[in-house]
Design a protein around this motif. Structure first.
Motif, PDB file in Angstrom:
ATOM      1  N   GLY A   3     -70.633 -14.275 -84.055  1.00  0.00           N
ATOM      2  CA  GLY A   3     -69.768 -13.939 -85.225  1.00  0.00           C
ATOM      3  C   GLY A   3     -69.279 -12.718 -85.106  1.00  0.00           C
ATOM      4  O   GLY A   3     -67.996 -12.338 -85.635  1.00  0.00           O
ATOM      5  N   ALA A   4     -70.091 -11.703 -84.505  1.00  0.00           N
ATOM      6  CA  ALA A   4     -69.640 -10.290 -84.702  1.00  0.00           C
ATOM      7  C   ALA A   4     -68.447 -10.251 -83.380  1.00  0.00           C
ATOM      8  O   ALA A   4     -67.481  -9.489 -83.736  1.00  0.00           O
ATOM      9  CB  ALA A   4     -70.645  -9.282 -84.242  1.00  0.00           C
ATOM     10  N   VAL A   5     -68.646 -10.828 -82.287  1.00  0.00           N
ATOM     11  CA  VAL A   5     -67.409 -10.748 -81.471  1.00  0.00           C
ATOM     12  C   VAL A   5     -66.303 -11.532 -82.134  1.00  0.00           C
ATOM     13  O   VAL A   5     -65.284 -11.152 -82.055  1.00  0.00           O
ATOM     14  CB  VAL A   5     -67.911 -11.612 -80.038  1.00  0.00           C
ATOM     15  N   PHE A   6     -66.444 -12.807 -82.665  1.00  0.00           N
ATOM     16  CA  PHE A   6     -65.425 -13.524 -83.325  1.00  0.00           C
ATOM     17  C   PHE A   6     -64.444 -12.727 -84.183  1.00  0.00           C
ATOM     18  O   PHE A   6     -63.280 -12.800 -84.453  1.00  0.00           O
ATOM     19  CB  PHE A   6     -66.098 -14.638 -83.951  1.00  0.00           C
ATOM     20  N   MET A   7     -65.073 -11.703 -84.957  1.00  0.00           N
ATOM     21  CA  MET A   7     -64.190 -11.121 -85.873  1.00  0.00           C
ATOM     22  C   MET A   7     -64.233  -9.552 -85.406  1.00  0.00           C
ATOM     23  O   MET A   7     -63.793  -8.704 -86.515  1.00  0.00           O
ATOM     24  CB  MET A   7     -64.852 -11.407 -87.457  1.00  0.00           C
ATOM     25  N   ASN A   8     -64.712  -9.248 -84.269  1.00  0.00           N
ATOM     26  CA  ASN A   8     -64.613  -7.899 -84.083  1.00  0.00           C
ATOM     27  C   ASN A   8     -65.301  -7.002 -85.283  1.00  0.00           C
ATOM     28  O   ASN A   8     -64.654  -6.154 -85.699  1.00  0.00           O
ATOM     29  CB  ASN A   8     -63.117  -7.172 -83.678  1.00  0.00           C
ATOM     30  N   ALA A   9     -66.774  -7.314 -85.370  1.00  0.00           N
ATOM     31  CA  ALA A   9     -67.161  -6.588 -86.570  1.00  0.00           C
ATOM     32  C   ALA A   9     -67.241  -5.240 -86.348  1.00  0.00           C
ATOM     33  O   ALA A   9     -67.443  -4.823 -85.380  1.00  0.00           O
ATOM     34  CB  ALA A   9     -68.636  -7.236 -86.678  1.00  0.00           C
ATOM     35  N   GLY A  10     -67.299  -4.397 -87.597  1.00  0.00           N
ATOM     36  CA  GLY A  10     -67.503  -2.917 -87.472  1.00  0.00           C
ATOM     37  C   GLY A  10     -68.074  -2.360 -88.650  1.00  0.00           C
ATOM     38  O   GLY A  10     -68.170  -3.138 -89.575  1.00  0.00           O
ATOM     39  N   ALA A  11     -68.370  -0.996 -88.632  1.00  0.00           N
ATOM     40  CA  ALA A  11     -68.981  -0.428 -89.294  1.00  0.00           C
ATOM     41  C   ALA A  11     -69.277   1.137 -89.037  1.00  0.00           C
ATOM     42  O   ALA A  11     -69.128   1.422 -87.884  1.00  0.00           O
ATOM     43  CB  ALA A  11     -70.473  -0.773 -89.950  1.00  0.00           C
ATOM     44  N   TYR A  12     -68.957   2.057 -90.220  1.00  0.00           N
ATOM     45  CA  TYR A  12     -69.045   3.510 -90.009  1.00  0.00           C
ATOM     46  C   TYR A  12     -68.524   3.930 -88.605  1.00  0.00           C
ATOM     47  O   TYR A  12     -69.064   4.601 -87.753  1.00  0.00           O
ATOM     48  CB  TYR A  12     -70.503   3.842 -89.734  1.00  0.00           C
ATOM     49  N   GLY A  13     -67.199   3.653 -88.733  1.00  0.00           N
ATOM     50  CA  GLY A  13     -66.252   3.960 -87.556  1.00  0.00           C
ATOM     51  C   GLY A  13     -66.402   3.332 -86.151  1.00  0.00           C
ATOM     52  O   GLY A  13     -65.602   3.900 -85.203  1.00  0.00           O
ATOM     53  N   GLY A  14     -67.207   2.492 -85.929  1.00  0.00           N
ATOM     54  CA  GLY A  14     -67.285   1.629 -84.604  1.00  0.00           C
ATOM     55  C   GLY A  14     -67.227   0.352 -85.027  1.00  0.00           C
ATOM     56  O   GLY A  14     -66.853  -0.235 -86.110  1.00  0.00           O
ATOM     57  N   GLU A  15     -66.468  -0.340 -83.582  1.00  0.00           N
ATOM     58  CA  GLU A  15     -66.261  -1.927 -83.918  1.00  0.00           C
ATOM     59  C   GLU A  15     -66.963  -2.406 -82.751  1.00  0.00           C
ATOM     60  O   GLU A  15     -67.167  -1.685 -81.276  1.00  0.00           O
ATOM     61  CB  GLU A  15     -64.639  -1.895 -83.845  1.00  0.00           C
ATOM     62  N   LEU A  16     -66.996  -3.765 -82.401  1.00  0.00           N
ATOM     63  CA  LEU A  16     -67.454  -4.226 -81.540  1.00  0.00           C
ATOM     64  C   LEU A  16     -66.759  -4.153 -80.119  1.00  0.00           C
ATOM     65  O   LEU A  16     -67.324  -4.040 -78.760  1.00  0.00           O
ATOM     66  CB  LEU A  16     -67.683  -5.688 -81.554  1.00  0.00           C
ATOM     67  N   THR A  17     -65.319  -3.813 -80.290  1.00  0.00           N
ATOM     68  CA  THR A  17     -64.372  -3.679 -79.188  1.00  0.00           C
ATOM     69  C   THR A  17     -65.053  -2.366 -78.364  1.00  0.00           C
ATOM     70  O   THR A  17     -64.459  -2.456 -77.128  1.00  0.00           O
ATOM     71  CB  THR A  17     -63.025  -3.776 -79.631  1.00  0.00           C
ATOM     72  N   ASP A  18     -65.691  -1.453 -78.844  1.00  0.00           N
ATOM     73  CA  ASP A  18     -65.852  -0.170 -78.557  1.00  0.00           C
ATOM     74  C   ASP A  18     -66.877  -0.466 -77.153  1.00  0.00           C
ATOM     75  O   ASP A  18     -66.850   0.314 -76.316  1.00  0.00           O
ATOM     76  CB  ASP A  18     -66.256   0.883 -79.359  1.00  0.00           C
ATOM     77  N   ALA A  19     -67.764  -1.402 -77.450  1.00  0.00           N
ATOM     78  CA  ALA A  19     -68.811  -1.530 -76.587  1.00  0.00           C
ATOM     79  C   ALA A  19     -68.689  -3.053 -75.591  1.00  0.00           C
ATOM     80  O   ALA A  19     -69.582  -3.202 -74.705  1.00  0.00           O
ATOM     81  CB  ALA A  19     -70.263  -1.632 -77.209  1.00  0.00           C
ATOM     82  N   PHE A  20     -67.777  -4.118 -76.065  1.00  0.00           N
ATOM     83  CA  PHE A  20     -67.564  -5.203 -75.573  1.00  0.00           C
ATOM     84  C   PHE A  20     -67.324  -5.027 -74.179  1.00  0.00           C
ATOM     85  O   PHE A  20     -66.483  -4.238 -73.654  1.00  0.00           O
ATOM     86  CB  PHE A  20     -66.712  -5.883 -76.245  1.00  0.00           C
ATOM     87  N   LEU A  21     -67.935  -5.716 -73.175  1.00  0.00           N
ATOM     88  CA  LEU A  21     -67.617  -5.796 -71.852  1.00  0.00           C
ATOM     89  C   LEU A  21     -67.173  -7.430 -71.530  1.00  0.00           C
ATOM     90  O   LEU A  21     -65.929  -7.539 -70.838  1.00  0.00           O
ATOM     91  CB  LEU A  21     -68.845  -5.765 -71.130  1.00  0.00           C
ATOM     92  N   SER A  22     -67.843  -8.427 -71.891  1.00  0.00           N
ATOM     93  CA  SER A  22     -67.283  -9.880 -71.542  1.00  0.00           C
ATOM     94  C   SER A  22     -68.193 -10.732 -72.374  1.00  0.00           C
ATOM     95  O   SER A  22     -69.029 -10.221 -73.066  1.00  0.00           O
ATOM     96  CB  SER A  22     -67.429  -9.928 -69.986  1.00  0.00           C
ATOM     97  N   ALA A  23     -67.449 -11.944 -72.449  1.00  0.00           N
ATOM     98  CA  ALA A  23     -68.022 -12.932 -73.111  1.00  0.00           C
ATOM     99  C   ALA A  23     -68.135 -14.410 -72.420  1.00  0.00           C
ATOM    100  O   ALA A  23     -67.048 -14.610 -71.839  1.00  0.00           O
ATOM    101  CB  ALA A  23     -67.550 -13.227 -74.685  1.00  0.00           C
TER     102      ALA A  23
END
Length: 299
Positions: free
Chosen positions: A128-148
């Motif tokens: 779900g976090a990848v699906f919606m590029n979840a984020g909080a407190y200035g960070g988002e999944l895209t910042d750490a994402f490598l592959s799926a």
């Protein structure tokens, strides 16, 4: 047409299952069929069978940032709590789609890997976090994402890299292509375990102090409009504390709607629409929902 569960006797299914048992809001109608696959082979079998019989498929992750309408969901709903393996290889953390983001950040900390601290309190699943590029407190999944790994509607399993995902604010390509995230990898960096834990503790303390975690809710309801913050807009519009049925605009954080007394999904929807109308009328700002809204209205 009903899903032919007899064709898949080894997979766990529940018929006419209340989704209120699974959603974080404790609301939502029944799923015609709810499936609990334990492996990717079972998941592929469900998808292929549904496709063969032209039956609608809905994936709900762990149903955190989600409102399911009171009429429920037709076809087959797939939930992935059994997909929860997490492992580490060097600076890369692998997590299956049903693993929680919180557990993933804990494993990263245990291996002294930094880059996911911002997600330490996000209640969603990895998928779900990848699906919606979840984020909080200035960070988002895209910042750490490598592959799926993504199971596509035609049954193929494809590997999506960062570019393929087309991440944007609360958006990914998965929202458009009908794919299902099976697992994800995150590229992190070596860090100090104690410092990582200290940052996670700090952010979780902030979350506890500012968010109404004592009530059922779907998390942040609206996307942040450009140049504004949603909570202050709602407060300025005089809507904090507003109640419809059993749903209330939280007194602790106006960007949340909480279930204070047996709320229905319709109560949530009515309150969301009221907020959108008032904010549009008072500030000429169109609030868009961050929460995913699915299912049918009650007849």
């Amino acid at each position: 047409m009903k899903f032919p569960i007899e064709k898949l006797p080894n997979i766990e299914f529940k018929i006419n299952e209340p989704m209120s048992k699974y959603t974080f809001t404790k609301t939502g109608g029944n799923a015609d069929v709810l499936a609990f696959p334990k492996s990717r082979d079972e998941l592929v079998s469900i998808i292929n069978t549904a496709r063969d019989y032209d039956i609608k498929i809905t994936i709900v992750g762990n149903a955190s940032n989600l409102i399911i309408k009171d009429g429920g969901i037709r076809g087959i709903v797939i939930i992935l709590p059994n997909f929860k393996q997490i492992s580490v290889d060097g600076n890369v953390v692998f997590a299956e789609a049903g693993a929680t983001i919180i557990d993933t950040t804990i494993v990263a900390q245990q291996y002294g890997l930094t880059g996911l601290e911002f997600a330490a309190g996000i209640p969603g699943s990895v998928g779900g976090a990848v699906f919606m590029n979840a984020g909080a407190y200035g960070g988002e999944l895209t910042d750490a994402f490598l592959s799926a790994e993504v199971l596509m509607p035609d049954g193929q399993i494809l590997n999506f890299n960062h570019e393929d995902m087309k991440f944007a604010y609360r958006h990914s390509a998965i929202q458009e292509n009908g794919g299902i995230v099976i697992s994800a990898k995150f590229q992190l960096a070596k860090g100090d375990k104690e410092e990582i834990q200290k940052e996670m503790d700090h952010l979780n303390a902030l979350r506890r102090s500012k968010q109404p975690l004592e009530y059922p809710s779907c998390g942040s309801v609206f996307k942040r409009p450009e140049g504004h913050f949603t909570g202050p807009l709602i407060i300025e519009a005089g809507l904090q504390g507003k109640i419809i049925g059993g749903a209330q605009v939280s007194m602790k954080h106006a960007g949340f709607i909480v279930n204070i007394d047996g709320a229905t999904a319709t109560d949530y929807m009515d309150l969301i629409h009221l907020i959108q109308r008032e904010i549009k009328q008072k500030f000429d700002i169109e609030l868009q929902t961050e929460v995913r809204i699915i299912g049918e209205d009650k007849k």
